[in-house]
Design an enzyme around this catalytic site. Sequence first.
Site, mmCIF file in Angstrom:
data_model
loop_
_atom_site.group_PDB
_atom_site.id
_atom_site.type_symbol
_atom_site.label_atom_id
_atom_site.label_comp_id
_atom_site.label_asym_id
_atom_site.label_seq_id
_atom_site.Cartn_x
_atom_site.Cartn_y
_atom_site.Cartn_z
ATOM 1 N N VAL A 220 -1.287 8.290 -1.349
ATOM 2 C CA VAL A 220 -2.120 9.474 -1.759
ATOM 3 C C VAL A 220 -1.183 10.696 -1.529
ATOM 4 C CG1 VAL A 220 -4.380 8.297 -1.372
ATOM 5 C CG2 VAL A 220 -3.463 9.621 0.455
ATOM 6 N N ASP A 221 -0.020 10.685 -1.239
ATOM 7 C CA ASP A 221 0.758 11.760 -0.843
ATOM 8 C C ASP A 221 1.459 12.474 -2.021
ATOM 9 O OD1 ASP A 221 3.068 10.137 -1.541
ATOM 10 O OD2 ASP A 221 3.063 9.353 0.615
ATOM 11 N N HIS B 98 -5.420 4.942 -5.203
ATOM 12 C CA HIS B 98 -6.370 5.246 -4.066
ATOM 13 C C HIS B 98 -6.480 6.780 -4.154
ATOM 14 C CE1 HIS B 98 -5.482 1.571 -1.416
ATOM 15 N NE2 HIS B 98 -6.077 1.471 -2.509
ATOM 16 N N CYS C 172 -16.295 16.529 -5.863
ATOM 17 C CA CYS C 172 -17.708 16.841 -5.263
ATOM 18 C C CYS C 172 -17.950 15.143 -4.800
ATOM 19 C CB CYS C 172 -18.601 17.266 -6.296
ATOM 20 S SG CYS C 172 -20.231 16.891 -5.751
ATOM 21 N N CYS D 161 -20.029 22.055 -3.615
ATOM 22 C CA CYS D 161 -20.088 22.063 -5.044
ATOM 23 C C CYS D 161 -21.187 22.845 -5.546
ATOM 24 C CB CYS D 161 -20.205 20.591 -5.747
ATOM 25 S SG CYS D 161 -20.600 20.401 -7.238
ATOM 26 N N THR E 114 4.350 -2.181 1.424
ATOM 27 C CA THR E 114 2.984 -2.332 1.562
ATOM 28 C C THR E 114 2.822 -3.661 2.539
ATOM 29 O OG1 THR E 114 0.999 -2.722 0.725
ATOM 30 C CG2 THR E 114 2.648 -3.225 -0.574
ATOM 31 N N SER E 115 1.583 -3.645 3.362
ATOM 32 C CA SER E 115 1.417 -4.742 4.203
ATOM 33 C C SER E 115 0.891 -5.865 3.343
ATOM 34 C CB SER E 115 0.595 -4.349 5.375
ATOM 35 O OG SER E 115 -0.517 -3.724 4.998
ATOM 36 N N ASN F 71 10.463 -4.661 2.343
ATOM 37 C CA ASN F 71 9.905 -4.503 3.595
ATOM 38 C C ASN F 71 10.722 -4.920 4.852
ATOM 39 O OD1 ASN F 71 7.744 -4.201 5.567
ATOM 40 N ND2 ASN F 71 6.317 -4.277 4.036
ATOM 41 N N PRO F 72 10.612 -3.845 5.934
ATOM 42 C CA PRO F 72 11.570 -4.338 6.997
ATOM 43 C C PRO F 72 10.766 -5.574 7.978
ATOM 44 C CG PRO F 72 10.482 -2.105 7.326
ATOM 45 C CD PRO F 72 10.334 -2.705 5.871
#
Length: 256
Positions: free
Chosen positions: A105-106, A121, A129, A150, A190-191, A215-216
Amino acid sequence: MPYTAPSRELLQHLEKARSVVVLTGAGVSAESGIPTFRGQGGLWREFRPEELATAAAFEQRPKLVWEWYMWRRQLVAQAEPNPGHFALAALETKYSEFTLVTQNVDGLHMRAGSRNVIELHGNIMRSRCHECGSPAGEAALDKDGQLPACECGGLIRPDVIWFGELLPPEALKRAWEASAHAEVFLSIGTSSAVQPAAGLADMAKRAGAYLVEVNPDTTEMSDRFDEVLRGPSGAILPTLCEELRLNFSRAPMFAV
Ligand code: OAD
C-alpha cells in the site's frame, strides 16, 4: 547477503515471453526501510491485526487505528524506492503485456516508474469514507486528535483493505485476467499467506506459466514454483535486468 543467480532457463523464458505478471508483497519494500508483516521484525509480531486492521477495530477505536496508520504513513513518506523497485520498472519496458500486482500500500512501485500497477490492497496515503466510500484525498487525523469526517457524516479511514473485507472487484478481475495469460509469473517478497493474492500463482501455473519465487526465506508455496531465487529482491532483480541487458536505472524512468 548471498543470493541465487537466475538460471539460463529463466532467462530464456523471459527473453521469449510476451506476457509477464509480477506479484509483490511487503518484502520488496523491506530494503526501503518499511517493515514487513510476518517474520522477524514484522508488524504482526508487535501488533495484533484484529485490533488495528479490521473494520470492527476502526468502528470501536478509530483514533487508535488512525494513530497506527499515521505512523505508517510517516514511514512511507520518508522511504525511497530501492533497486528492486527500479529493476521492476526497467523490466516492464521489455514487454507489451506486463502487469505488476502488488499487495503493498506504499506506492513505491509507481514512484520508481512502474506504470501498469494493480494495487490489490489499496494505498495508505489515500483516504476514503468508511460509510459511503467517497474518496477523501489525504484526509487524516489532525494534530489535535480530531477524526476526519465525511460530508455524509461517516468517518474517513485510510483507503486500504482490512482483514475480512472484499478486494476492489475491478482490480481483482484485472489481476486474475493477467495471471490467466501469463507466460512468466514472478512472486516477489511475499509470504504467500494471504488470499486471494497468493492464488494468482496457481492460476498462472494452470495457464502454463513458468513460476518463479524471489524471497530470502522459504514460504508456504515455495515447492509449487519452477524456480526459487533465494535472497533479497534489491539484489536479485537488478542482476536479472543486467542479465537481460536492460538499461537498469536507480532513478525514476517515467514522470509519475
Ligand atoms: P509478509 O510480511 O507476510 O511477507 C513478507 C515476505 O517478504 C516474507 O516471505 C519475507 O521472507 C520476504 N522478504 C523479507 N525481506 C525481503 C527482501 N529484502 N527481499 C525479498 N523478500 C523479502 O508480507 P505480504 O506477503 O505482503 O494485508 O503480506 C500479505 C498481506 O498480509 C499484506 O498485504 C497485509 C498483511 O496482513 C493486509 O493488511 C490486508
